[in-house]
Design a protein around this motif. Structure first.
Motif, short mmCIF file in Angstrom:
data_model
loop_
_atom_site.label_atom_id
_atom_site.label_comp_id
_atom_site.label_asym_id
_atom_site.label_seq_id
_atom_site.Cartn_x
_atom_site.Cartn_y
_atom_site.Cartn_z
N GLU A 14 -7.88 5.28 22.98
CA GLU A 14 -7.38 5.81 21.71
C GLU A 14 -5.85 5.96 21.64
O GLU A 14 -5.33 6.62 20.75
CB GLU A 14 -8.05 7.15 21.34
N GLU A 15 -5.13 5.39 22.61
CA GLU A 15 -3.66 5.40 22.53
C GLU A 15 -3.20 4.78 21.21
O GLU A 15 -2.31 5.27 20.55
CB GLU A 15 -3.07 4.59 23.69
N CYS A 16 -3.84 3.67 20.85
CA CYS A 16 -3.44 2.95 19.64
C CYS A 16 -3.78 3.76 18.39
O CYS A 16 -3.03 3.77 17.41
CB CYS A 16 -4.10 1.59 19.59
N VAL A 17 -4.92 4.46 18.46
CA VAL A 17 -5.34 5.28 17.32
C VAL A 17 -4.28 6.35 17.06
O VAL A 17 -3.92 6.62 15.91
CB VAL A 17 -6.72 5.93 17.60
N ASN A 18 -3.75 6.91 18.14
CA ASN A 18 -2.77 7.98 17.99
C ASN A 18 -1.42 7.50 17.48
O ASN A 18 -0.72 8.22 16.80
CB ASN A 18 -2.56 8.69 19.34
N ILE A 19 -1.06 6.28 17.83
CA ILE A 19 0.30 5.85 17.46
C ILE A 19 0.34 5.12 16.13
O ILE A 19 1.40 5.04 15.49
CB ILE A 19 0.94 4.99 18.57
N CYS A 20 -0.78 4.61 15.64
CA CYS A 20 -0.76 3.81 14.41
C CYS A 20 -0.19 4.61 13.24
O CYS A 20 -0.73 5.65 12.87
CB CYS A 20 -2.16 3.33 14.04
N PRO A 21 0.95 4.17 12.69
CA PRO A 21 1.58 4.95 11.61
C PRO A 21 0.79 4.90 10.31
O PRO A 21 1.03 5.68 9.40
CB PRO A 21 2.94 4.29 11.43
N PHE A 22 -0.17 3.98 10.21
CA PHE A 22 -0.90 3.84 8.96
C PHE A 22 -2.34 4.35 9.06
O PHE A 22 -3.09 4.26 8.11
CB PHE A 22 -0.89 2.37 8.53
N GLY A 23 -2.70 4.87 10.24
CA GLY A 23 -4.04 5.40 10.41
C GLY A 23 -5.11 4.34 10.25
O GLY A 23 -6.21 4.62 9.79
N SER A 24 -4.77 3.11 10.63
CA SER A 24 -5.71 2.00 10.39
C SER A 24 -6.75 1.86 11.50
O SER A 24 -7.81 1.31 11.29
CB SER A 24 -4.94 0.69 10.28
N LEU A 25 -6.42 2.33 12.70
CA LEU A 25 -7.33 2.16 13.83
C LEU A 25 -8.20 3.40 13.99
O LEU A 25 -7.73 4.53 13.82
CB LEU A 25 -6.52 1.91 15.11
N GLU A 26 -9.45 3.14 14.32
CA GLU A 26 -10.38 4.25 14.46
C GLU A 26 -11.42 3.89 15.51
O GLU A 26 -11.86 2.75 15.59
CB GLU A 26 -11.07 4.51 13.12
N GLY A 31 -17.33 1.07 18.78
CA GLY A 31 -16.05 0.74 19.41
C GLY A 31 -14.89 0.82 18.44
O GLY A 31 -15.01 1.32 17.32
N LEU A 32 -13.75 0.29 18.89
CA LEU A 32 -12.51 0.37 18.10
C LEU A 32 -12.59 -0.55 16.88
O LEU A 32 -13.00 -1.69 16.99
CB LEU A 32 -11.34 -0.03 19.00
N GLU A 33 -12.17 0.00 15.72
CA GLU A 33 -12.16 -0.79 14.50
C GLU A 33 -10.79 -0.70 13.85
O GLU A 33 -10.10 0.31 13.98
CB GLU A 33 -13.19 -0.25 13.49
N CYS A 34 -10.40 -1.74 13.15
CA CYS A 34 -9.15 -1.69 12.40
C CYS A 34 -9.42 -2.01 10.94
O CYS A 34 -10.09 -3.01 10.63
CB CYS A 34 -8.14 -2.68 12.98
N SER A 35 -8.93 -1.16 10.05
CA SER A 35 -9.20 -1.36 8.63
C SER A 35 -8.14 -2.28 8.01
O SER A 35 -7.14 -2.61 8.65
CB SER A 35 -9.22 -0.02 7.91
#
Lengths: 399, 265
Positions: A14-26, A31-35
């Protein structure tokens, strides 16, 4: 077309989830999804420890990068004299040219450039391109952009740097679009990959909360603007340059056409009051309380050779004109000393002044956020402290 | 009908963005997406020009489906219609691809007499898209406009800010304007316009509809790449100066002298 996730590699940290400025990763049940809110900014790629994220593959249109060489600086001038930022860019430009083993050039546009030439003689610049014409007396974004574009197409420089002055920020984006290349605004650091020639352009993003390094790998020239007073001014040569090549470029008449005309120029500020060029700024905020408070700050500014700045609160209250506003919706400044008087330190203000060399905060409220960003903090009533500072400065400070 | 186009942007509210000091990452929880705070000045100015000259105020934005919220906001602030330029082909656009996309949309919409932008967007702070649109459309650009002095069917006269004051510039129409917040005070939405905004469904345009060259859109059309991201070091260690005002003055000035930023006797 969001970022591509390799679920076999993803460790769901979840490192990427935390840093995404647009809240796109969840991280969902599967598993991990990107909107589709993903803008492909690539920030997540850097934090991913398992290299599970990639940008979608896009075929690049090829241009021959080898055709492009040398570093150029846009030699902004006003009424025939060179803007100080040009000398700062010569410093960093020289270093880039050394690493790339290429020449450093300055391009200046105007109607009388003899003084520009006389100044440049004393600096370590290999090529000087002068575009002079009586029609070029005033800056005109269309004409200046046409002429710079013509020269770029002819000479093919690898890198072009310009000051991020109001003029530079008007001219350079227009040129970048005309030559269809990348442009990075307000770089605070520039370096070059000696082998690929890729310019590593570092700039603040998201209101200065993070720094991003940007490359333009498949296009040339690579263009960047740099704010005044960020880079160190180049030292003049001990004696005038002997092998400088000066080229006078005749403008194409078709490039001198414009749909705009300057009717008048009004300099409401003296050159010495230009905030972006100021060495010392005394800024006031809501805590100054009234226009009267600003007169105290003005006296202080005068004795230490500074100029007045203000937070948005003080401008909105009508105590100082908008031209004095520092911050996100005002100007970005980089003085040697920034006195923040009665300014609480909202993020919007901080982004405009946090690259000042030294920040001195004076505020009654010891919990004001400004104290977290200052080098020196004075928790006191500014009306008690500043008269003392004035008294001291009158006796002791050399201007 | 003549169009007054306003280019707007949905941005994360950067005043909410914080760095978690423990993990050094961006805390985006509760960070809202908002209309770029400099855009209401552009919308208001377009509405004022419409009130003087007639025409339609058309707000356009490029973004994901959620960006329709900023178009609804624009309607509440007085825009007549909104276009959302949306599709997977636009993702990953830098300022070159963005300005191409907006320029292409403006071309397709047609009849533009003025194109307004805010001074810059607060997430990127580049101020490149306005001049970029002008370059793509080969139109004059009037940057950092603080006042429209005069406008008629053929030309416009504006005050444009410079580093030391302003210039009075006359331009033919159409032209691209970027405006600073000094230009006006945006009106608050009335109850009726707020309601109209909430209910508004913007028109959606994709790459086909704006007849774009798909190689010039999104990531494909973007020459720049972010290669590294890092948190700036919080280098300053705050020293609190104490004592009476006189002691503070002595202490401060000797410190500033030691830092090499001021010379004292």
């Amino acid at each position: 077309m969001p970022v591509v996730i390799d679920k076999d590699l993803c460790i769901e940290c979840e490192e990427c989830v935390n840093i995404c400025p647009f809240g796109s990763l969840e991280l969902g049940p599967s598993g991990l999804e990107c909107s589709d809110t993903c803008t492909l900014c690539g920030i997540c790629l850097d934090v991913c420890p398992s290299e599970a994220l990639t940008l979608p593959d896009v075929p690049e249109e090829e241009i021959d990068l080898k055709d492009y060489k040398d570093v150029w600086i846009y030699g902004e001038q006003k009424r025939g004299s060179l803007h100080p930022v040009v000398l700062e860019l010569i410093g960093v430009g020289r270093e880039l040219a050394r690493k790339r083993n290429c020449r450093l050039g300055v391009v200046s546009i105007g109607n009388r450039l003899d003084q520009v030439l006389a100044t440049l003689k004393h600096y370590d610049v290999d090529d000087i391109f002068l575009i002079q014409h009586q029609q070029l007396k005033d800056y005109n974004s269309e004409i200046y952009a046409n002429l710079l574009t013509d020269l770029i197409r002819e000479k093919k420089p690898e890198i072009i740097l310009s000051g991020a002055t109001l003029r530079g920020r008007s001219l350079i984006p227009r040129v970048a679009v005309k030559v269809r290349t990348g442009l990075t605004a307000d770089c605070t650091e520039l370096d070059v990959d000696e082998n690929t020639g890729n310019l590593l352009q570092t700039r603040p993003a998201f209101g200065g909360n993070i720094m991003a390094t940007i490359e333009c790998p498949n296009r040339r020239p690579q263009m960047a603007t740099v704010r005044p007073r960020v880079m160190k001014t180049a030292s003049p040569l001990p004696s005038p340059h002997k092998n400088q090549v000066v080229q006078n470029i005749d403008p194409l008449l078709s490039s001198l056409r414009s749909e705009t005309e300057i009717l008048d120029t009004v300099d409401s500020l003296k050159e010495t009051e230009d905030l972006t060029e100021a060495g010392i700024i005394v800024a006031g905020g809501r805590g100054v309380g009234a226009p009267k408070g600003f007169r105290l700050l003005e006296r202080f500014a005068k004795v230490i050779g500074g100029v007045i700045g203000a937070s948005r609160a003080a401008v909105d209250a009508g105590w100082v004109p908008y031209s004095r506003q520092v911050g996100q919706t005002g100007r970005t400044v980089h003085p040697d000393i920034y006195f923040a008087c009665g300014i609480s330190g909202a993020v919007q203000h901080l982004v405009g002044m946090q690259s000042s060399k030294i920040i001195v905060a004076i505020n009654k409220d010891k919990d004001a956020p400004i104290f977290n960003y200052a080098d020196y903090g004075i928790v006191a009533d500014m009306f008690e402290v500043i008269p003392e500072l004035i008294k001291y400065a009158e006796r002791r400070v050399k201007r | 009908m003549k169009r007054l186009i306003v280019c707007i942007k949905q941005v994360p509210d950067t005043s909410d963005v914080r760095i978690d000091p423990e993990t050094n990452t961006l805390v985006r929880e509760g960070v809202e997406s908002i209309l770029n705070p400099l855009d209401p000045f552009a919308i208001e100015e377009a509405v004022r020009v419409k009130e003087r000259m007639g025409g339609v105020v058309t707000a356009i934005t490029m973004g994901p489906p959620q960006a329709k919220k900023v178009l609804q906001h624009a309607i509440a602030l007085g825009a007549d219609e909104g276009y959302l330029i949306c599709g997977p082909e636009f993702a990953g656009a830098d300022t070159l691809a963005t300005s191409y996309t907006l320029a292409q949309a403006i071309r397709r919409l047609g009849n533009a007499v003025l194109i307004f932008c805010g001074k810059q967007a607060i997430d990127g702070d580049t101020a490149q898209v306005g001049p970029g649109i002008a370059a793509h459309l080969d139109l004059p650009q009037l940057i950092y406009v603080r006042k429209i002095r005069k406008i008629n069917k053929r030309y416009i006269v504006v005050e444009s800010m410079t580093d030391t004051g302003y210039e009075i510039i006359r331009s033919t129409l159409p032209a691209v304007l970027t405006v600073v917040k000094e230009i006006n005070e945006p009106r608050l939405p009335s109850l009726k316009s707020a309601m109209k905004g909430r209910r508004y469904e913007p028109n959606v345009l994709g790459g086909e509809e704006i007849k774009a060259d798909f190689n010039r859109l999104g990531l494909k059309g973007s020459p720049t790449r972010v290669v590294r991201i890092f948190v700036p070091e919080q280098a300053r260690k705050t020293k609190i100066l104490t004592g009476n005002p006189e002691e503070i003055a002595v202490n401060l000035f000797s410190s500033l002298q030691k830092e090499g930023v001021l010379r004292c006797q």
